[in-house]
Design a protein around this motif. Structure first.
Motif, PDB file in Angstrom:
ATOM      1  N   MET A   1       0.826  -1.206   0.000  1.00 29.56           N
ATOM      2  CA  MET A   1       0.000   0.000   0.000  1.00 29.56           C
ATOM      3  C   MET A   1       0.860   1.256   0.000  1.00 29.56           C
ATOM      4  SD  MET A   1      -3.100  -1.228   2.513  1.00 29.56           S
ATOM      5  CE  MET A   1      -3.948   0.336   2.459  1.00 29.56           C
ATOM      6  N   GLN A   2       1.954   1.246   0.758  1.00 26.67           N
ATOM      7  CA  GLN A   2       2.858   2.400   0.793  1.00 26.67           C
ATOM      8  C   GLN A   2       3.478   2.632  -0.577  1.00 26.67           C
ATOM      9  OE1 GLN A   2       3.382   4.643   3.161  1.00 26.67           O
ATOM     10  NE2 GLN A   2       4.809   5.723   1.844  1.00 26.67           N
ATOM     11  N   ARG A   3       3.953   1.548  -1.211  1.00 23.70           N
ATOM     12  CA  ARG A   3       4.567   1.675  -2.536  1.00 23.70           C
ATOM     13  C   ARG A   3       3.541   2.149  -3.570  1.00 23.70           C
ATOM     14  NH1 ARG A   3       9.806   1.999  -3.198  1.00 23.70           N
ATOM     15  NH2 ARG A   3       9.629   0.943  -5.183  1.00 23.70           N
ATOM     16  N   GLU A   4       2.316   1.647  -3.452  1.00 26.14           N
ATOM     17  CA  GLU A   4       1.264   2.050  -4.380  1.00 26.14           C
ATOM     18  C   GLU A   4       0.942   3.538  -4.186  1.00 26.14           C
ATOM     19  OE1 GLU A   4      -3.279   0.699  -5.119  1.00 26.14           O
ATOM     20  OE2 GLU A   4      -1.793  -0.905  -5.007  1.00 26.14           O
ATOM     21  N   LYS A   5       0.926   3.981  -2.936  1.00 26.28           N
ATOM     22  CA  LYS A   5       0.664   5.394  -2.643  1.00 26.28           C
ATOM     23  C   LYS A   5       1.778   6.267  -3.234  1.00 26.28           C
ATOM     24  CE  LYS A   5       0.187   8.576   1.243  1.00 26.28           C
ATOM     25  NZ  LYS A   5       0.314   8.721   2.679  1.00 26.28           N
ATOM     26  N   ASP A   6       3.035   5.846  -3.058  1.00 28.07           N
ATOM     27  CA  ASP A   6       4.158   6.582  -3.639  1.00 28.07           C
ATOM     28  C   ASP A   6       4.045   6.632  -5.159  1.00 28.07           C
ATOM     29  OD1 ASP A   6       5.149   6.897  -1.086  1.00 28.07           O
ATOM     30  OD2 ASP A   6       6.686   5.329  -1.283  1.00 28.07           O
ATOM     31  N   PHE A   7       3.676   5.495  -5.766  1.00 28.39           N
ATOM     32  CA  PHE A   7       3.520   5.440  -7.220  1.00 28.39           C
ATOM     33  C   PHE A   7       2.426   6.395  -7.684  1.00 28.39           C
ATOM     34  CE2 PHE A   7       1.269   3.599 -10.869  1.00 28.39           C
ATOM     35  CZ  PHE A   7       2.277   3.696 -11.810  1.00 28.39           C
ATOM     36  N   LYS A   8       1.293   6.394  -6.997  1.00 27.81           N
ATOM     37  CA  LYS A   8       0.185   7.280  -7.376  1.00 27.81           C
ATOM     38  C   LYS A   8       0.608   8.747  -7.271  1.00 27.81           C
ATOM     39  CE  LYS A   8      -3.146   4.242  -8.010  1.00 27.81           C
ATOM     40  NZ  LYS A   8      -3.738   4.003  -9.296  1.00 27.81           N
ATOM     41  N   THR A   9       1.380   9.065  -6.229  1.00 25.68           N
ATOM     42  CA  THR A   9       1.856  10.439  -6.064  1.00 25.68           C
ATOM     43  C   THR A   9       2.758  10.835  -7.225  1.00 25.68           C
ATOM     44  OG1 THR A   9       1.764  10.178  -3.658  1.00 25.68           O
ATOM     45  CG2 THR A   9       3.070  12.012  -4.511  1.00 25.68           C
ATOM     46  N   LYS A  10       3.714   9.966  -7.551  1.00 24.62           N
ATOM     47  CA  LYS A  10       4.629  10.254  -8.660  1.00 24.62           C
ATOM     48  C   LYS A  10       3.889  10.294  -9.987  1.00 24.62           C
ATOM     49  CE  LYS A  10       8.718   8.436  -6.391  1.00 24.62           C
ATOM     50  NZ  LYS A  10       9.744   7.393  -6.378  1.00 24.62           N
ATOM     51  N   GLU A  11       2.926   9.408 -10.163  1.00 24.83           N
ATOM     52  CA  GLU A  11       2.153   9.383 -11.399  1.00 24.83           C
ATOM     53  C   GLU A  11       1.342  10.665 -11.553  1.00 24.83           C
ATOM     54  OE1 GLU A  11      -0.641   6.122 -13.614  1.00 24.83           O
ATOM     55  OE2 GLU A  11      -1.115   6.550 -11.523  1.00 24.83           O
ATOM     56  N   ALA A  12       0.735  11.114 -10.459  1.00 32.64           N
ATOM     57  CA  ALA A  12      -0.043  12.347 -10.508  1.00 32.64           C
ATOM     58  C   ALA A  12       0.857  13.534 -10.834  1.00 32.64           C
ATOM     59  CB  ALA A  12      -0.759  12.574  -9.178  1.00 32.64           C
ATOM     60  N   ALA A  13       2.056  13.551 -10.261  1.00 31.99           N
ATOM     61  CA  ALA A  13       2.993  14.638 -10.548  1.00 31.99           C
ATOM     62  C   ALA A  13       3.413  14.612 -12.015  1.00 31.99           C
ATOM     63  CB  ALA A  13       4.218  14.527  -9.644  1.00 31.99           C
ATOM     64  N   ALA A  14       3.692  13.422 -12.533  1.00 29.87           N
ATOM     65  CA  ALA A  14       4.118  13.294 -13.936  1.00 29.87           C
ATOM     66  C   ALA A  14       2.979  13.672 -14.882  1.00 29.87           C
ATOM     67  CB  ALA A  14       4.604  11.883 -14.216  1.00 29.87           C
ATOM     68  N   LEU A  15       1.786  13.190 -14.593  1.00 30.83           N
ATOM     69  CA  LEU A  15       0.650  13.501 -15.451  1.00 30.83           C
ATOM     70  C   LEU A  15       0.250  14.965 -15.326  1.00 30.83           C
ATOM     71  CD1 LEU A  15      -1.626  10.348 -15.113  1.00 30.83           C
ATOM     72  CD2 LEU A  15      -0.157  10.993 -17.008  1.00 30.83           C
ATOM     73  N   GLY A  16       0.436  15.522 -14.146  1.00 29.49           N
ATOM     74  CA  GLY A  16       0.119  16.937 -13.961  1.00 29.49           C
ATOM     75  C   GLY A  16       1.010  17.811 -14.820  1.00 29.49           C
TER      76      GLY A  16
END
Length: 118
Positions: A49-64
């Motif tokens: 869950m922690q790794r998935e949360k980190d991935f979602k954060t990075k993905e949102a930053a990249a897509l943003g």
């Protein structure tokens, strides 16, 4: 003989108690293994869950940032299209006039490479 049978009975009782203790130890061991497995599963789930949360954060930053660049490209495209339209409107009459002049005003001439037969 009575003492012998009594000694055998004691040995059988001692063996029975030892078997019970071994069985109890096996049960405790199995419970500990099961508990350790559950704890490991919980830890794995938490890590996932922690790794998935980190991935979602990075993905949102990249897509943003990608979304911002797409907006900038759209603005630039609209600006270029506007300048092309303005240039078209300004030069349309002149280009059409030159084209019609060249098509309609024919000056017959002999080509410089033409050789007269004779």
């Amino acid at each position: 003989m009575a003492s012998q049978s009594q000694g055998i009975q004691q040995l059988l009782q001692a063996e029975k108690r030892a078997a019970e203790k071994v069985a109890e130890a096996r049960k405790r061991k199995n419970r500990r293994l099961k508990q350790a497995k559950e704890e490991a599963q919980a830890e794995i789930e938490q890590y996932r869950m922690q790794r998935e949360k980190d991935f979602k954060t990075k993905e949102a930053a990249a897509l943003g940032s990608h979304g911002n660049s797409a907006v900038e490209v759209d603005k630039e495209t609209v600006g270029k299209m506007g300048s092309i339209q303005t240039s078209y409107q300004q030069n349309r009459e002149g280009v059409l006039g030159n084209l019609l002049k060249m098509v309609c005003d024919i000056k017959p001439e002999i080509h410089v490479n033409y050789r007269f037969a004779g």
